[in-house]
Design a protein around this motif. Sequence first.
Motif, mmCIF file in Angstrom:
data_model
loop_
_atom_site.group_PDB
_atom_site.id
_atom_site.type_symbol
_atom_site.label_atom_id
_atom_site.label_comp_id
_atom_site.label_asym_id
_atom_site.label_seq_id
_atom_site.Cartn_x
_atom_site.Cartn_y
_atom_site.Cartn_z
ATOM 1 N N ALA A 82 0.816 -1.220 0.000
ATOM 2 C CA ALA A 82 0.000 0.000 0.000
ATOM 3 C C ALA A 82 0.847 1.265 0.000
ATOM 4 O O ALA A 82 0.317 2.360 -0.190
ATOM 5 N N LEU A 83 2.161 1.148 0.216
ATOM 6 C CA LEU A 83 3.001 2.336 0.350
ATOM 7 C C LEU A 83 3.068 3.191 -0.920
ATOM 8 O O LEU A 83 2.943 4.414 -0.840
ATOM 9 N N PRO A 84 3.267 2.612 -2.112
ATOM 10 C CA PRO A 84 3.358 3.485 -3.292
ATOM 11 C C PRO A 84 2.121 4.348 -3.500
ATOM 12 O O PRO A 84 2.235 5.539 -3.799
ATOM 13 N N SER A 85 0.933 3.764 -3.348
ATOM 14 C CA SER A 85 -0.278 4.567 -3.562
ATOM 15 C C SER A 85 -0.411 5.647 -2.506
ATOM 16 O O SER A 85 -0.891 6.750 -2.783
ATOM 17 N N TYR A 86 0.028 5.343 -1.264
ATOM 18 C CA TYR A 86 -0.013 6.367 -0.224
ATOM 19 C C TYR A 86 0.872 7.550 -0.615
ATOM 20 O O TYR A 86 0.456 8.712 -0.545
ATOM 21 N N PHE A 87 2.107 7.278 -1.042
ATOM 22 C CA PHE A 87 3.018 8.363 -1.371
ATOM 23 C C PHE A 87 2.587 9.098 -2.636
ATOM 24 O O PHE A 87 2.819 10.307 -2.760
ATOM 25 N N GLU A 88 1.958 8.406 -3.577
ATOM 26 C CA GLU A 88 1.452 9.097 -4.767
ATOM 27 C C GLU A 88 0.460 10.174 -4.370
ATOM 28 O O GLU A 88 0.509 11.306 -4.856
ATOM 29 N N ALA A 89 -0.467 9.826 -3.476
ATOM 30 C CA ALA A 89 -1.438 10.819 -3.006
ATOM 31 C C ALA A 89 -0.764 11.897 -2.169
ATOM 32 O O ALA A 89 -1.044 13.086 -2.311
ATOM 33 N N GLU A 90 0.144 11.478 -1.299
ATOM 34 C CA GLU A 90 0.825 12.421 -0.405
ATOM 35 C C GLU A 90 1.642 13.431 -1.204
ATOM 36 O O GLU A 90 1.587 14.641 -0.956
ATOM 37 N N PHE A 91 2.379 12.971 -2.187
ATOM 38 C CA PHE A 91 3.269 13.848 -2.932
ATOM 39 C C PHE A 91 2.532 14.666 -3.990
ATOM 40 O O PHE A 91 3.045 15.686 -4.446
ATOM 41 N N SER A 92 1.358 14.245 -4.390
ATOM 42 C CA SER A 92 0.606 15.012 -5.389
ATOM 43 C C SER A 92 -0.100 16.210 -4.780
ATOM 44 O O SER A 92 -0.657 17.041 -5.495
ATOM 45 N N GLY A 93 -0.074 16.302 -3.454
ATOM 46 C CA GLY A 93 -0.795 17.393 -2.803
ATOM 47 C C GLY A 93 -2.249 17.068 -2.571
ATOM 48 O O GLY A 93 -3.046 17.954 -2.258
ATOM 49 N N LEU A 94 -2.611 15.796 -2.737
ATOM 50 C CA LEU A 94 -4.000 15.401 -2.560
ATOM 51 C C LEU A 94 -4.281 15.233 -1.072
ATOM 52 O O LEU A 94 -4.538 14.142 -0.585
#
Length: 392
Positions: free
Chosen positions: A213-225
């Motif tokens: 689950a880590l990649p999807s978490y960081f994708e949202a975190e880093f996108s500013g979502l």
Amino acid sequence: MTELPLSAPRLDLLPRRAALPAGQDSDLTVLVRILPAEVPAPQGPRPPLNLALVIDRSGSMAGLPFNMAVQAAQVGLRMLEPHDRVTVLAFAQTVEQLLPPQFATDREALCRQVDGLSAGGQTALYAGWLDGAIAVAQHLDPRAINRVLLLSDGRANVGKCSLQAILPDVAGLTQRGVSTSAIGLGPHDDEDLLGAMAAAGDGNFGHIEDPAALPSYFEAEFSGLARTAAQAVSLGAEPHPALGPLRVEVHNDLKRTPRGRLRLPNLLAGQPTEVVLSLRVPAQPLGADAGVLRVRLAWTGRDGIRRRVWTPLALPVLAPEAYASVPENAEVRLALEVQRNAQPKREAARRLDQGDLRGAQATLRELEDLEQHLPREAGLTRQHDHRSRSKS
């Protein structure tokens, strides 16, 4: 009143009984439910990052939680772009800066700096977070996501440890442009502390048990979502003027604004906020539709504009025999029971903060007695609500 956008939260008022008895005083409980709007996904390339990764390497993290923290840090580092600025810190009883603030031009070299860490010692969580926030603040960029990302089980035991001590500082840094997110690790992570820090920090909180689950978490975190739909939220409850000067009892543990309104946490997309109110309504004549209450919600949206909405509650006044047949709203009854049973926990925490161990133990024994009489559905509702807010 300012015109409300489609992204405005919805305010529902749910009475315990949807009527009043004619000719007699009555106690009315109302569940105020605030449903935040969904946060739209950002468009175009993501903004640059000014990021502090703060890793908990204390003894309570030993084993899988610590391995997950290292893995999470490295997943995040590998997802950075060369224009992103990052610093990495680790803490046990003291804080160590593994990487000073720098641009992520060599991501694998950054990852290697994390490899040699080991777990052990006490947990100076506040100091670790604060050093990360200072590093971010030193390079504050209005075009960037300026954020501390805390990887921890949240079990602080050195320095400031309580919500009451930590949250004002997190909120203060948020006002200065430094936000906070947290990933809770381990089966016994303190979700109350980590989740509250993320809420006060205008960031995200995730409890992650599966490394996939880590990649999807960081994708949202880093996108500013960020899931924050509204901040600086306040709630006011005013009895109808025709009822005279009535006291509205608030069952939640909420602080007041300088104007006496209830200060609510940031509204997070997908997470309703509930407040339980009670008041004594004087006898009303049969057949009337009695105005009982007006609730005012104010918030600052993601566009920085301050908005307000008012929602009234009026109830029919029925003959006593007809009123007796009006069913109770089970959701309201359970919400009230949960708040009443939360009060001893808050009192025990206050006594512990004051060093009164015996008083805290006595209060918790009272709580055990209360929970024996709490309806089974209320306990299940409380447990489910707590976990569902925390999982990613």
